[in-house]
Each structure stands twice: as C-alpha cells, then as structure tokens.
Write an enzyme that holds these catalytic residues in place. Structure first.
Site, PDB file in Angstrom:
ATOM      1  N   GLN A  63      51.156 -98.081  29.880  1.00 15.27           N
ATOM      2  CA  GLN A  63      51.986 -99.279  29.797  1.00 15.27           C
ATOM      3  C   GLN A  63      51.604-100.022  28.522  1.00 15.27           C
ATOM      4  O   GLN A  63      50.519-100.582  28.430  1.00 15.27           O
ATOM      5  CB  GLN A  63      51.762-100.160  31.029  1.00 15.27           C
ATOM      6  CG  GLN A  63      52.088 -99.482  32.344  1.00 15.27           C
ATOM      7  CD  GLN A  63      53.563 -99.149  32.477  1.00 15.27           C
ATOM      8  OE1 GLN A  63      54.418-100.001  32.283  1.00 15.27           O
ATOM      9  NE2 GLN A  63      53.867 -97.895  32.797  1.00 15.27           N
ATOM     10  N   GLU A  75      45.492 -93.121  32.740  1.00 12.49           N
ATOM     11  CA  GLU A  75      44.315 -92.768  33.534  1.00 12.49           C
ATOM     12  C   GLU A  75      43.682 -94.010  34.153  1.00 12.49           C
ATOM     13  O   GLU A  75      43.327 -94.025  35.335  1.00 12.49           O
ATOM     14  CB  GLU A  75      43.275 -92.049  32.658  1.00 12.49           C
ATOM     15  CG  GLU A  75      43.764 -90.741  32.090  1.00 12.49           C
ATOM     16  CD  GLU A  75      44.422 -90.855  30.715  1.00 12.49           C
ATOM     17  OE1 GLU A  75      44.377 -89.873  29.967  1.00 12.49           O
ATOM     18  OE2 GLU A  75      44.998 -91.918  30.397  1.00 12.49           O
ATOM     19  N   CYS A 112      41.341 -90.484  26.475  1.00 12.59           N
ATOM     20  CA  CYS A 112      40.713 -91.170  25.343  1.00 12.59           C
ATOM     21  C   CYS A 112      39.301 -91.622  25.741  1.00 12.59           C
ATOM     22  O   CYS A 112      38.900 -91.528  26.902  1.00 12.59           O
ATOM     23  CB  CYS A 112      41.572 -92.363  24.912  1.00 12.59           C
ATOM     24  SG  CYS A 112      41.513 -93.776  26.043  1.00 12.59           S
ATOM     25  N   CYS A 115      39.133 -94.313  28.516  1.00 12.50           N
ATOM     26  CA  CYS A 115      39.415 -93.732  29.838  1.00 12.50           C
ATOM     27  C   CYS A 115      38.248 -92.886  30.326  1.00 12.50           C
ATOM     28  O   CYS A 115      37.904 -92.913  31.511  1.00 12.50           O
ATOM     29  CB  CYS A 115      40.706 -92.917  29.792  1.00 12.50           C
ATOM     30  SG  CYS A 115      42.175 -93.961  29.675  1.00 12.50           S
TER      31      CYS A 115
END
Length: 160
Positions: A63, A75, A112, A115
């Site tokens: 988002q 995630e 990433c 995450c």
C-alpha cells in the site's frame, strides 16, 4: 582475527507445478492479494499470503502513499495483521509474489530488508521457523525453510 563463513540453503523450483498443492494454493492467494495492491507510484505490486497454525490464511498487499515512507509492504501488512488478530497463533508459511506492472518479472523477488527484520521478529517471538516461498509474477519459485536463511545476522531483543 577469526573468519566465519555463513551459508544459505534455498530450494529453487522451476515452476509452481513442482510445488505441493497446498503451497500452490497459498501462492494463488498471494496472487489474488497482489491484485489488490495500491501501487500507483512504483507500479510494483506485491501480494503475500500467510498460513497460520490454526489454518487461517491472512493476505496482504503493498500500500503506497505519496509520502513514500508512509506506505507499507505486503509482507508487513499481512504479518502485522496476523499479529494483531491472532497474537498467539504460529505463522507456519508465507507466500510472496511480486512484480512490475510495466514489464514481466520472471525472477524470484525476496522480501526487502525491512520486511526481513519484521518476519524475523515473529520467528523469534514464536520460537519456530516461518517457511517462505517467493517468486516474480512467473517463473522460478524459491523456498527458504526459515527467515534465518535470508537474514542470518539478525538484530533481535537479545542486544537491547
């Protein structure tokens, strides 16, 4: 001085067809979540599906926000929701599908760094690994038995 060697063991599948049916089903849920991504700026959409120990499936998509740091990855959207709604339920498995809306993404795309750190927090909290599958929008699928394979030198509560 002492030298240490860190190795990562991952499984690579050529296509989704090589995966067990329950994993394919979870990957399909991640695909559906990816379709709900709000990514007007990057045009890079990510979907995640989590399988909890109680057989609940939680999904999330990235988002974005015009104020870039205010967005949230798929995630973390999924894992934070799972933590808020099912705080004492173990997360067994995570499926991630990511790709650009501007070109075909056929290489596996891992979580990433932010995450990875968030997933690590939940592995440590639940004291059990979270199996992670990730891919681009098509092609090979990578499986990691645990987040520890993707972030071997984790920052955790023991250093605080």
């Amino acid at each position: 001085m002492k030298e240490i060697k860190i190795e990562t063991l991952l499984n690579v599948y050529e296509t989704l067809d090589e995966l067990p049916k329950d994993v394919v089903d979870l990957m399909k849920r991640a695909m559906e979540a990816r379709d709900k991504s709000y990514s007007p700026y990057s045009k890079f959409s990510v979907g995640t599906a989590l399988l909890l120990e109680n057989n609940e499936i939680i999904t999330g998509s990235n988002q974005e926000n015009a104020s870039y740091p205010s967005g949230l990855c798929a995630e973390r959207t999924a894992i934070f929701y799972a933590g808020a709604q099912f705080p004492d339920v173990v997360i067994k498995r995570m499926a991630i599908i990511a790709g650009s809306r501007l070109k075909i993404t056929d290489k596996p795309i891992p979580p990433c760094g932010a995450c990875r750190q968030s997933i690590a927090e939940y592995e440590i909290k639940q004291d059990s690994p979270i199996e992670i599958y990730f891919m681009g929008e098509k092609g090979k699928v990578v499986r990691s038995h645990s987040l520890a394979n993707l972030l071997p030198l984790v920052f955790d509560k023991t250093v605080l």
